[in-house]
Design a protein around this motif. Structure first.
Motif, PDB file in Angstrom:
ATOM      1  N   UNK A  45       6.530  17.412  19.019  1.00  0.00           N
ATOM      2  CA  UNK A  45       5.749  18.155  18.002  1.00  0.00           C
ATOM      3  C   UNK A  45       6.665  18.448  16.737  1.00  0.00           C
ATOM      4  N   UNK A  46       7.568  17.683  16.515  1.00  0.00           N
ATOM      5  CA  UNK A  46       8.442  18.099  15.391  1.00  0.00           C
ATOM      6  C   UNK A  46       7.619  17.292  14.165  1.00  0.00           C
ATOM      7  N   UNK A  47       7.825  17.618  12.987  1.00  0.00           N
ATOM      8  CA  UNK A  47       7.286  17.217  11.948  1.00  0.00           C
ATOM      9  C   UNK A  47       7.711  15.584  11.559  1.00  0.00           C
ATOM     10  N   UNK A  48       8.702  15.309  11.881  1.00  0.00           N
ATOM     11  CA  UNK A  48       9.484  13.937  11.948  1.00  0.00           C
ATOM     12  C   UNK A  48       9.119  13.054  13.080  1.00  0.00           C
ATOM     13  N   UNK A  49       9.559  11.852  13.033  1.00  0.00           N
ATOM     14  CA  UNK A  49       9.297  10.981  14.440  1.00  0.00           C
ATOM     15  C   UNK A  49      10.684  10.777  14.952  1.00  0.00           C
ATOM     16  N   UNK A  50      10.966  10.828  16.177  1.00  0.00           N
ATOM     17  CA  UNK A  50      12.197  10.981  17.169  1.00  0.00           C
ATOM     18  C   UNK A  50      11.861   9.505  18.025  1.00  0.00           C
ATOM     19  N   UNK A  51      12.623   8.285  17.524  1.00  0.00           N
ATOM     20  CA  UNK A  51      12.465   7.066  18.152  1.00  0.00           C
ATOM     21  C   UNK A  51      14.010   6.841  18.786  1.00  0.00           C
ATOM     22  N   UNK A  52      13.942   6.378  20.009  1.00  0.00           N
ATOM     23  CA  UNK A  52      15.361   6.091  20.772  1.00  0.00           C
ATOM     24  C   UNK A  52      15.265   4.890  21.646  1.00  0.00           C
ATOM     25  N   UNK A 100      15.094  17.388   8.240  1.00  0.00           N
ATOM     26  CA  UNK A 100      14.452  16.359   8.277  1.00  0.00           C
ATOM     27  C   UNK A 100      12.915  16.769   7.759  1.00  0.00           C
ATOM     28  N   UNK A 101      12.443  16.003   7.356  1.00  0.00           N
ATOM     29  CA  UNK A 101      11.027  16.468   6.848  1.00  0.00           C
ATOM     30  C   UNK A 101       9.839  15.471   7.326  1.00  0.00           C
ATOM     31  N   UNK A 102       8.706  15.782   7.149  1.00  0.00           N
ATOM     32  CA  UNK A 102       7.449  15.175   7.592  1.00  0.00           C
ATOM     33  C   UNK A 102       7.352  13.778   7.001  1.00  0.00           C
ATOM     34  N   UNK A 103       7.118  12.906   7.956  1.00  0.00           N
ATOM     35  CA  UNK A 103       7.395  11.483   7.610  1.00  0.00           C
ATOM     36  C   UNK A 103       8.574  10.637   7.807  1.00  0.00           C
ATOM     37  N   UNK A 104       9.629  11.820   8.140  1.00  0.00           N
ATOM     38  CA  UNK A 104      11.043  11.102   8.214  1.00  0.00           C
ATOM     39  C   UNK A 104      11.213  10.647   9.757  1.00  0.00           C
ATOM     40  N   UNK A 105      11.949   9.634   9.827  1.00  0.00           N
ATOM     41  CA  UNK A 105      12.265   8.994  11.114  1.00  0.00           C
ATOM     42  C   UNK A 105      13.937   9.219  11.704  1.00  0.00           C
ATOM     43  N   UNK A 106      13.781   9.578  12.857  1.00  0.00           N
ATOM     44  CA  UNK A 106      15.449   9.797  13.477  1.00  0.00           C
ATOM     45  C   UNK A 106      15.311   8.731  14.480  1.00  0.00           C
ATOM     46  N   UNK A 107      16.412   7.744  14.322  1.00  0.00           N
ATOM     47  CA  UNK A 107      16.806   6.606  15.296  1.00  0.00           C
ATOM     48  C   UNK A 107      17.718   7.149  16.212  1.00  0.00           C
ATOM     49  N   UNK A 108      17.645   7.195  17.729  1.00  0.00           N
ATOM     50  CA  UNK A 108      18.760   7.572  18.442  1.00  0.00           C
ATOM     51  C   UNK A 108      19.454   6.351  19.385  1.00  0.00           C
ATOM     52  N   UNK A 109      20.477   6.165  19.025  1.00  0.00           N
ATOM     53  CA  UNK A 109      21.389   4.993  19.559  1.00  0.00           C
ATOM     54  C   UNK A 109      21.801   5.088  21.349  1.00  0.00           C
ATOM     55  N   UNK A 113       5.215  12.729  18.258  1.00  0.00           N
ATOM     56  CA  UNK A 113       6.105  11.898  17.571  1.00  0.00           C
ATOM     57  C   UNK A 113       7.447  11.356  18.247  1.00  0.00           C
ATOM     58  N   UNK A 114       7.204  11.493  19.634  1.00  0.00           N
ATOM     59  CA  UNK A 114       8.418  10.822  20.367  1.00  0.00           C
ATOM     60  C   UNK A 114       8.254   9.572  20.805  1.00  0.00           C
ATOM     61  N   UNK A 115       8.982   8.668  20.720  1.00  0.00           N
ATOM     62  CA  UNK A 115       8.734   7.357  21.114  1.00  0.00           C
ATOM     63  C   UNK A 115       9.794   6.692  21.762  1.00  0.00           C
ATOM     64  N   UNK A 131      12.549   9.613   4.781  1.00  0.00           N
ATOM     65  CA  UNK A 131      13.982   8.842   4.942  1.00  0.00           C
ATOM     66  C   UNK A 131      14.235   8.291   6.513  1.00  0.00           C
ATOM     67  N   UNK A 132      15.127   7.578   6.904  1.00  0.00           N
ATOM     68  CA  UNK A 132      15.444   7.135   8.152  1.00  0.00           C
ATOM     69  C   UNK A 132      16.755   7.582   8.275  1.00  0.00           C
ATOM     70  N   UNK A 133      16.950   8.199   9.374  1.00  0.00           N
ATOM     71  CA  UNK A 133      18.398   8.605   9.881  1.00  0.00           C
ATOM     72  C   UNK A 133      18.717   8.202  11.319  1.00  0.00           C
ATOM     73  N   UNK A 134      19.999   8.072  11.343  1.00  0.00           N
ATOM     74  CA  UNK A 134      20.257   7.503  12.821  1.00  0.00           C
ATOM     75  C   UNK A 134      21.492   8.303  13.300  1.00  0.00           C
ATOM     76  N   UNK A 135      21.501   8.358  14.681  1.00  0.00           N
ATOM     77  CA  UNK A 135      22.465   9.191  15.312  1.00  0.00           C
ATOM     78  C   UNK A 135      22.618   8.775  16.747  1.00  0.00           C
ATOM     79  N   UNK A 136      23.673   8.954  17.603  1.00  0.00           N
ATOM     80  CA  UNK A 136      24.196   8.519  18.675  1.00  0.00           C
ATOM     81  C   UNK A 136      23.750   9.358  19.990  1.00  0.00           C
ATOM     82  N   UNK A 137      24.281   9.288  21.011  1.00  0.00           N
ATOM     83  CA  UNK A 137      24.183   9.502  22.203  1.00  0.00           C
ATOM     84  C   UNK A 137      23.750  11.161  22.039  1.00  0.00           C
ATOM     85  N   UNK A 138      22.576  11.690  22.816  1.00  0.00           N
ATOM     86  CA  UNK A 138      22.330  13.309  22.847  1.00  0.00           C
ATOM     87  C   UNK A 138      22.400  13.929  24.226  1.00  0.00           C
TER      88      UNK A 138
END
Length: 223
Positions: A54-61, A23-32, A91-93, A1-8
């Motif tokens: 090293x998280x099991x999901x991808x973090x893309x910001x 979040x599970x392996x293969x999920x993606x977290x998008x950061x705005x 998994x961080x891009x 699944x794909x998730x979106x969040x705001x400023x960290x």
């Protein structure tokens, strides 16, 4: 699944919240934007970036107004899901401005950067980079990539919203940069399902296609 969040803003406790921990392996977290974990280049910071990667999901910001661009631009450029990214760690891009990515058969235009309200103060402390404000070349890159998709995209992920929304939300009222004009243009000429942005530090859905995010973690399926 794909998730979106705001400023960290470099707050690692966000990754410990129940909304992200599930979040599970293969999920993606998008950061705005305003990811904030790339700031001083210290050993502690590099260790934390490795931990995120090293998280099991991808973090893309997308980048925001509070990033260290000197450090960010040192990371290698790679292709990820059809567009260019800076590979930070594992998994961080970092999603580069004007690039289009395909994730789980959905297309995303990414466009970071903007204008920080405290830039006058930060310029005096050398914690401000002119490159936080998008360039004409980056806007042109987005226009050229959108043309390849006939100006039809599923989602837009940005830090700034179109200027008219900032006025509507009473945030940075009257502020106008080249990127704001560009966003107004694409909001009129592009077909898209939803536009997510983080600059305004609020969680608010703006009918029918816009969603301001701060600390909410929103699954795309909710929209």
């Amino acid at each position: 699944m794909i998730y979106v969040t705001g400023d960290m803003h470099g707050d690692y406790s966000r990754f410990k919240s129940p909304d992200i921990r599930h979040l599970r392996a293969g999920d993606t977290l998008l950061v705005c934007g305003d990811f904030g974990f790339i700031w001083d280049g210290s050993k502690a910071e590099l260790k934390r970036l490795k931990k995120i990667g090293n998280q099991k999901y991808t973090v893309a910001f997308v980048d925001g107004c509070h990033e260290n661009y000197d450090l960010l631009e040192r990371y290698p450029v790679e292709e990820w899901n059809g567009g260019k990214v800076h590979r930070i760690s594992g998994n961080l891009v970092h999603l580069m401005r004007g690039e289009i990515y395909t994730v789980e058969d959905e297309t995303f235009l990414a466009f970071g950067g903007g204008h920080s309200g405290d830039y006058e103060f930060r310029r005096e402390t050398e914690n401000w980079w002119e490159r936080e404000q998008p360039s004409y070349q980056e806007i042109l890159n987005a226009m050229e990539n959108l043309a390849k998709y006939d100006n039809k995209i599923d989602y837009i992920i940005s830090h700034e919203p179109p200027a008219s929304l900032k006025d509507c939300l009473e945030v940075d009222v009257g502020q106008r940069l080249e990127v704001h004009t560009f966003f107004e243009d694409i909001s009129k000429v592009c077909t898209f399902r939803k536009w997510y942005f983080g600059k305004c530090h609020m969680n608010k859905r703006i009918p029918l296609k816009y969603h301001a995010l701060f600390d909410e973690v929103c699954p795309l399926t909710e929209d």
